[in-house]
Scaffold this active site. Structure first.
Site, PDB file in Angstrom:
ATOM      1  N   CYS A   1       0.887  -1.166   0.000  1.00  0.00           N
ATOM      2  CA  CYS A   1       0.000   0.000   0.000  1.00  0.00           C
ATOM      3  C   CYS A   1       0.921   1.212   0.000  1.00  0.00           C
ATOM      4  O   CYS A   1       1.496   1.553   1.031  1.00  0.00           O
ATOM      5  CB  CYS A   1      -0.901   0.020   1.232  1.00  0.00           C
ATOM      6  SG  CYS A   1      -1.831   1.563   1.374  1.00  0.00           S
TER       7      CYS A   1
ATOM      8  N   CYS B   1      -0.520   4.353   2.290  1.00  0.00           N
ATOM      9  CA  CYS B   1      -0.570   4.318   3.757  1.00  0.00           C
ATOM     10  C   CYS B   1      -0.181   2.940   4.223  1.00  0.00           C
ATOM     11  O   CYS B   1       0.969   2.540   4.058  1.00  0.00           O
ATOM     12  CB  CYS B   1      -1.939   4.772   4.280  1.00  0.00           C
ATOM     13  SG  CYS B   1      -3.354   4.037   3.428  1.00  0.00           S
ATOM     14  N   SER B   2      -1.112   2.185   4.795  1.00  0.00           N
ATOM     15  CA  SER B   2      -0.758   0.858   5.307  1.00  0.00           C
ATOM     16  C   SER B   2      -1.927  -0.106   5.156  1.00  0.00           C
ATOM     17  O   SER B   2      -2.146  -0.958   6.012  1.00  0.00           O
ATOM     18  CB  SER B   2      -0.326   0.949   6.764  1.00  0.00           C
ATOM     19  OG  SER B   2      -1.357   1.546   7.528  1.00  0.00           O
ATOM     20  N   CYS B   3      -2.708   0.031   4.059  1.00  0.00           N
ATOM     21  CA  CYS B   3      -3.853  -0.860   3.835  1.00  0.00           C
ATOM     22  C   CYS B   3      -3.381  -2.311   3.818  1.00  0.00           C
ATOM     23  O   CYS B   3      -2.385  -2.644   3.185  1.00  0.00           O
ATOM     24  CB  CYS B   3      -4.542  -0.528   2.519  1.00  0.00           C
ATOM     25  SG  CYS B   3      -5.249   1.120   2.503  1.00  0.00           S
TER      26      CYS B   3
END
Lengths: 92, 218
Positions: free
Chosen positions: B123, B126-128
């Site tokens: 991702c 962000c940090s999906c």
């Protein structure tokens, strides 16, 4: 929606889910995902209409040109329809 | 005497522990703006009766209880059951729910590794991560280094993870930019054909479902 699409080179401020490194790049629609609430409004708690979302597949050559690590490797990303245009309408 | 320092050639630095390591500073600095915001909103929600502290703790427990073992069970089922595998590849969220995993509103896509294709999940924005199935992502998954390099030089990144892929294998990177989350369906290791579904699940690592690793060898 055309099969070959270009990510628009827009630069709006705010919460945008079309990554910078794909703007202006041409890919093909890998699959249609349906409609989802537009994160550009949703992120601010605003009424967010549902917008069609696509998975677009780019080759690494499409994205990085001659700098690509392996030109035929691919990258898939989810891009909202309002960020896409038919690739052939502004061919360069 | 072991603790008679006169004849020792080691020495103690000011501020070091007896074993010679620096003491870790206490993390009791001032709250950040966002930490104050979180506390204020949480307390308001409780005061107004929207949530109870027990519900918040319960939700944290539920989040902590999710682990890569859930995904490993899904992968093992796909290895032993071709019909399930077909359902997983057409709608991974429904297939996971079918196995009894409470994944909430997660939209999940499974991407299959084959002899010709290796998939890698990132991702960049962000940090999906499919937290509702696999739990929290590893810390490196959230670093700028992994997020930027995975799309720019995935093969170099994979080499650092110990995966040296031949040119005959196409690398497909999946950037979780919007509403979908991804899980890699790794290829079943050779020599595991006679193993039970539970034994197979033990071969499936977290990294093999992100694409930075392969399943364990039987």
């Amino acid at each position: 929606m055309a099969e070959r699409v270009r990510v628009k080179t827009l630069m709006p401020p705010g919460h945008v889910r079309a990554p910078w490194y794909l703007r202006g790049k041409v890919g093909v629609i890998e699959r249609r995902l349906g409609a989802f609430h537009n994160p550009e409004q949703l992120a601010y708690g605003l009424p967010a209409a549902k917008k069609p979302l696509y998975r677009v597949r780019f080759t690494m050559a499409d994205i990085w040109g001659n700098e690509a690590e392996n030109p035929s490797d691919t990258l898939d990303a989810e891009i909202y329809a309002h960020w896409l245009e038919e690739a052939d309408t502004h061919a360069t | 005497m072991p603790h008679d320092h006169h004849d020792h050639d080691h020495f103690h630095h000011e501020g070091m522990s007896p074993s010679g390591h620096p003491y870790r500073a206490d993390n009791d600095g001032p709250l950040t703006y966002w930490q104050r915001m979180e506390i204020a909103i949480r307390e308001l929600l409780i005061e107004k009766g929207q949530l109870t502290p027990a519900e918040i703790s319960g939700q944290i427990d539920a989040m902590d209880a999710r682990s890569p073992a859930n995904g490993a069970a899904v992968v093992a089922r796909a290895w032993v059951d071709p019909a399930f595998k077909a359902r997983l590849l057409s709608d991974a969220a429904s297939a996971s729910r079918e196995m009894g995993f409470d994944i909430g509103p997660l939209n999940l896509i499974a991407v299959e590794n084959t002899p010709q294709t290796h998939n890698l999940i990132v991702c960049t924005l962000c940090s999906c991560y499919p937290r509702n199935l696999l739990g929290l992502p590893p810390d490196w998954y959230k670093t700028r280094e992994y997020r930027s390099r995975a799309v720019r030089e995935p093969r170099a990144v994979l080499q650092e993870f110990g995966l040296d892929l031949p040119d005959t294998v196409t690398v497909r990177v999946h950037d979780s930019t919007a509403d979908m989350r991804y899980i890699v369906l790794p290829a079943q290791p050779e020599g595991s054909e006679d193993m039970t579904e539970a034994e197979l699940a033990d071969l499936v690592t977290r990294d093999s479902m992100i694409g930075t690793g392969l399943p364990r060898q039987p």
